[in-house]
Design an enzyme around this catalytic site. Structure first.
Site, PDB file in Angstrom:
ATOM      1  CB  CYS A  11      -4.280  10.755  11.843  1.00  0.00           C
ATOM      2  SG  CYS A  11      -3.425   9.535  12.771  1.00  0.00           S
TER       3      CYS A  11
ATOM      4  CB  VAL B 254       1.799  18.095   6.438  1.00  0.00           C
ATOM      5  CG1 VAL B 254       1.066  16.775   6.470  1.00  0.00           C
ATOM      6  CG2 VAL B 254       0.823  19.254   6.603  1.00  0.00           C
TER       7      VAL B 254
ATOM      8  NE  ARG C  22      -1.749  12.152   8.400  1.00  0.00           N
ATOM      9  CZ  ARG C  22      -1.896  13.338   8.967  1.00  0.00           C
ATOM     10  NH1 ARG C  22      -3.053  13.692   9.467  1.00  0.00           N
ATOM     11  NH2 ARG C  22      -0.887  14.179   9.045  1.00  0.00           N
TER      12      ARG C  22
ATOM     13  NE  ARG D 281      -7.273   4.241   5.379  1.00  0.00           N
ATOM     14  CZ  ARG D 281      -6.797   5.374   5.863  1.00  0.00           C
ATOM     15  NH1 ARG D 281      -7.227   5.809   7.027  1.00  0.00           N
ATOM     16  NH2 ARG D 281      -5.916   6.087   5.209  1.00  0.00           N
TER      17      ARG D 281
ATOM     18  NE  ARG E 263       0.343  10.131  10.558  1.00  0.00           N
ATOM     19  CZ  ARG E 263      -0.047   9.219   9.680  1.00  0.00           C
ATOM     20  NH1 ARG E 263      -1.215   8.643   9.810  1.00  0.00           N
ATOM     21  NH2 ARG E 263       0.738   8.871   8.682  1.00  0.00           N
TER      22      ARG E 263
ATOM     23  CE  LYS F 152      -1.683   1.435   4.147  1.00  0.00           C
ATOM     24  NZ  LYS F 152      -1.425   2.838   4.511  1.00  0.00           N
ATOM     25  CG  ASN F 153       2.196   2.798   3.582  1.00  0.00           C
ATOM     26  OD1 ASN F 153       1.033   3.108   3.323  1.00  0.00           O
ATOM     27  ND2 ASN F 153       2.624   2.570   4.813  1.00  0.00           N
TER      28      ASN F 153
ATOM     29  CG  ASP G  67       3.209   1.386   9.514  1.00  0.00           C
ATOM     30  OD1 ASP G  67       2.774   2.256  10.289  1.00  0.00           O
ATOM     31  OD2 ASP G  67       3.496   1.628   8.323  1.00  0.00           O
TER      32      ASP G  67
HETATM   33  N1  EPU Z   1       6.690  14.448  10.910  1.00  0.00           N
HETATM   34  C1  EPU Z   1       6.700  15.783  11.229  1.00  0.00           C
HETATM   35  N2  EPU Z   1       6.403  16.690  10.242  1.00  0.00           N
HETATM   36  C2  EPU Z   1       6.096  16.300   8.974  1.00  0.00           C
HETATM   37  C3  EPU Z   1       6.097  14.928   8.652  1.00  0.00           C
HETATM   38  C4  EPU Z   1       6.403  14.013   9.649  1.00  0.00           C
HETATM   39  O1  EPU Z   1       6.962  16.165  12.362  1.00  0.00           O
HETATM   40  O2  EPU Z   1       5.835  17.164   8.134  1.00  0.00           O
HETATM   41  C5  EPU Z   1       7.019  13.447  11.953  1.00  0.00           C
HETATM   42  C6  EPU Z   1       5.808  12.584  12.290  1.00  0.00           C
HETATM   43  O3  EPU Z   1       4.967  13.194  13.250  1.00  0.00           O
HETATM   44  C7  EPU Z   1       6.469  11.326  12.790  1.00  0.00           C
HETATM   45  C8  EPU Z   1       7.712  11.230  11.935  1.00  0.00           C
HETATM   46  O4  EPU Z   1       7.937  12.534  11.417  1.00  0.00           O
HETATM   47  O5  EPU Z   1       6.840  11.463  14.128  1.00  0.00           O
HETATM   48  C9  EPU Z   1       7.651  10.265  10.798  1.00  0.00           C
HETATM   49  O6  EPU Z   1       6.452  10.427  10.054  1.00  0.00           O
HETATM   50  P1  EPU Z   1       6.417  10.144   8.483  1.00  0.00           P
HETATM   51  O7  EPU Z   1       6.314  11.445   7.780  1.00  0.00           O
HETATM   52  O8  EPU Z   1       7.555   9.253   8.162  1.00  0.00           O
HETATM   53  O9  EPU Z   1       5.057   9.360   8.312  1.00  0.00           O
HETATM   54  P2  EPU Z   1       4.068   9.440   7.077  1.00  0.00           P
HETATM   55  O10 EPU Z   1       4.790   9.689   5.831  1.00  0.00           O
HETATM   56  O11 EPU Z   1       2.931  10.329   7.431  1.00  0.00           O
HETATM   57  C10 EPU Z   1       4.232   6.912   6.460  1.00  0.00           C
HETATM   58  C11 EPU Z   1       3.272   5.768   6.297  1.00  0.00           C
HETATM   59  C12 EPU Z   1       2.724   5.373   7.654  1.00  0.00           C
HETATM   60  C13 EPU Z   1       3.909   4.973   8.546  1.00  0.00           C
HETATM   61  C14 EPU Z   1       4.928   6.119   8.623  1.00  0.00           C
HETATM   62  C15 EPU Z   1       6.174   5.754   9.390  1.00  0.00           C
HETATM   63  C16 EPU Z   1       2.350   6.113   4.115  1.00  0.00           C
HETATM   64  C17 EPU Z   1       1.195   6.470   3.268  1.00  0.00           C
HETATM   65  N3  EPU Z   1       2.178   6.167   5.423  1.00  0.00           N
HETATM   66  O12 EPU Z   1       3.480   7.976   7.051  1.00  0.00           O
HETATM   67  O13 EPU Z   1       1.901   4.229   7.441  1.00  0.00           O
HETATM   68  O14 EPU Z   1       3.450   4.680   9.838  1.00  0.00           O
HETATM   69  O15 EPU Z   1       5.308   6.509   7.301  1.00  0.00           O
HETATM   70  O16 EPU Z   1       6.802   4.663   8.839  1.00  0.00           O
HETATM   71  O17 EPU Z   1       3.393   5.734   3.605  1.00  0.00           O
HETATM   72  C18 EPU Z   1       0.163   2.732   7.937  1.00  0.00           C
HETATM   73  O18 EPU Z   1       0.420   2.160   6.869  1.00  0.00           O
HETATM   74  O19 EPU Z   1      -0.592   2.242   8.800  1.00  0.00           O
HETATM   75  C19 EPU Z   1       0.782   4.020   8.199  1.00  0.00           C
HETATM   76  C20 EPU Z   1       0.305   4.863   9.106  1.00  0.00           C
END
Ligand code: EPU
Length: 420
Positions: free
Chosen positions: A116, A123, A92, A396, A121, A22-23, A304
């Site tokens: 979330c 961005v 997201r 999902r 979370r 998925k990711n 995850d």
């Molecule tokens: N973070 C920030 N600011 C940002 C982005 C991230 O502070 O702008 C922080 C987050 O709060 C967190 C850390 O950085 O503490 C890492 O978050 P990351 O950005 O890596 O997560 P993500 O891209 O939102 C993806 C996966 C998630 C998975 C995480 C971590 C996708 C679509 N989602 O999320 O998958 O948990 O990486 O590996 O790829 C799931 O599949 O259940 C899922 C939630």
């Protein structure tokens, strides 16, 4: 609305094939915005999130069709550069359209995702990254509104590696003027696949699989075919399903190298693991040992898999301590596991699991994708009947999980219900 009804107590055995990740796919699909033309994606999983991403791209004017495990995207018909709130609030990962839109069309209007299920979370890395690339970004009426003539190469250093921000900024930088350096980049296999895909399309990304990415901007990209890598989290969840039920199972069509951290923890818990090319066989021990761990970015133990590991540790003989260092408030599954008779305490981002293996069936509620997986795992060993409500969360990210579990001998049924 569907629910799962599980009769616990069956040992799992046999083989299960792992679906596409998925990711990985949720990042690959928006990359099609970068090059007008026809794309073919193979090994795609049948998931709600993939359908949500398809609807979003269609709404932007792209042509999307799915035939079994193959997805076609025609990105030449794009006519709208916006991801509305209705989509982003559902998923997201919709924010992945920001970088490609800005890079290819110089404008993007993407709803802010908001909180979330398990907490905030942010961005901010995505937004700051686009600004550093020279975009003019404002937040207006809950939307990120970004504009740029042509993005310009820059240096970006993340405080902490982010999967989404690395992917988004990489997709923006591939068409920028000059070189972009991303330091402390995410090294997750899904991000590496995105980088390889972009290179296949004509991008020049160096340092793939390391913390230091160097992206030399090019003028144009072209469509390229790609097959999604296997889902390491689905694979991990099935291995834990084998271990929690005391079973012996084989997962096929996986990349064992992506699962190293989990395999090592399963071995510490007493499981015997045999790895052959794209197959992993797990033999359960008589008694599971407690194993403490802290989640980390890849190649560390994935956040995850945290919820599923907590479920497994409920069966272990002794106490384990599970810390989530990535998402510090991702523990919505714990009160539900405790309703099944688990003894877990949570303090800040640490769960202390007193294993007893003595779970008893009850009604529990899914709150998010991985929490749902952990409740299903617990239901597999709970005495009597467990009902897991709101399984739309599991749909999902797990393709036909009940069918795959049934094939391994689990007694799991999907039932339509009015209950919410
Ligand atoms: N973070 C920030 N600011 C940002 C982005 C991230 O502070 O702008 C922080 C987050 O709060 C967190 C850390 O950085 O503490 C890492 O978050 P990351 O950005 O890596 O997560 P993500 O891209 O939102 C993806 C996966 C998630 C998975 C995480 C971590 C996708 C679509 N989602 O999320 O998958 O948990 O990486 O590996 O790829 C799931 O599949 O259940 C899922 C939630």
């Amino acid at each position: 609305m569907d629910k799962f009804v599980i009769q616990g107590g069956k040992k799992l055995s046999g083989e299960v094939s792992i679906s596409g990740a998925k990711n990985a796919l949720l990042a690959l699909m928006p990359a099609s915005i970068l090059a007008p033309g026809e794309f073919i994606f193979d090994n795609i999983p049948d998931l709600r999130d993939v359908r949500t991403m398809s609807r979003l791209l269609e709404m932007m004017g792209l042509g999307v069709s799915i035939q079994e495990n193959r997805l076609y995207i025609d990105s030449s018909t794009i006519n709208k550069f916006e991801a509305p709130y209705e989509h982003v609030k559902k998923m997201r990962a919709s924010i992945y359209v920001l970088g490609p839109l800005l890079a290819r069309y110089g404008e993007a209007r993407v709803s802010l995702p908001g909180g979330c299920a398990w907490g905030p979370r942010p961005v901010n890395f995505h937004i700051e990254g686009m600004k550093k690339l020279g975009a003019d970004v404002v937040i207006e009426h809950g939307y990120i509104v970004a504009k740029a003539a042509r993005l310009k190469g820059t240096h970006i250093t993340f405080d902490t590696p982010s999967v989404g921000a690395t992917g988004n900024i990489m997709m923006a930088a591939v068409l920028a003027e000059g070189i972009t350096y991303i330091e402390n980049a995410a090294m997750e296999p899904e991000i590496n696949q995105l980088a390889h895909f972009l290179n296949k399309m004509g991008a020049k990304i160096h340092g793939i699989g390391t913390k230091h990415l160097e992206i030399e901007g090019v003028q144009n990209l072209n469509p390229a075919p790609i097959a999604t890598i296997p889902d390491r989290i689905e694979a991990g969840t099935f291995l834990v399903a084998g271990a929690i039920t005391g079973g012996n199972i084989t997962i096929t069509n996986c990349i064992p190298d992506h699962l190293r951290a989990l395999l090592s923890k399963l071995e510490q818990a007493g499981c015997i693991i045999k790895v052959e090319r794209s197959r992993i066989t797990l033999e359960s021990p008589h008694t599971l040992q407690p194993v403490s761990l802290t989640t980390d970015v890849y190649p560390g133990f994935p956040t995850d898999m945290q919820a599923q590991w907590i479920a497994l540790m409920c069966k272990a003989k002794g106490t384990s301590v599970i810390t989530d260092s990535i998402f510090t408030d991702r523990f919505k599954h714990v009160p539900e596991l405790n309703r099944l008779g688990a003894r877990i305490e949570v303090e800040e981002n640490v769960a202390i699991v007193h294993g007893n293996g003595n779970l008893k069936g009850a009604k529990v509620m899914s709150t998010d994708l991985r929490a749902s997986a952990s409740l299903i795992l617990a239901g597999l060993i709970a005495e009597g009947e467990t009902e897991v409500l709101r399984v739309y969360h599991i749909d999902r990210g797990y393709e036909s999980i009940e069918k795959k579990l049934q094939k391994l001998g689990a007694d799991v049924r999907r039932i339509k219900t009015e209950e919410f």
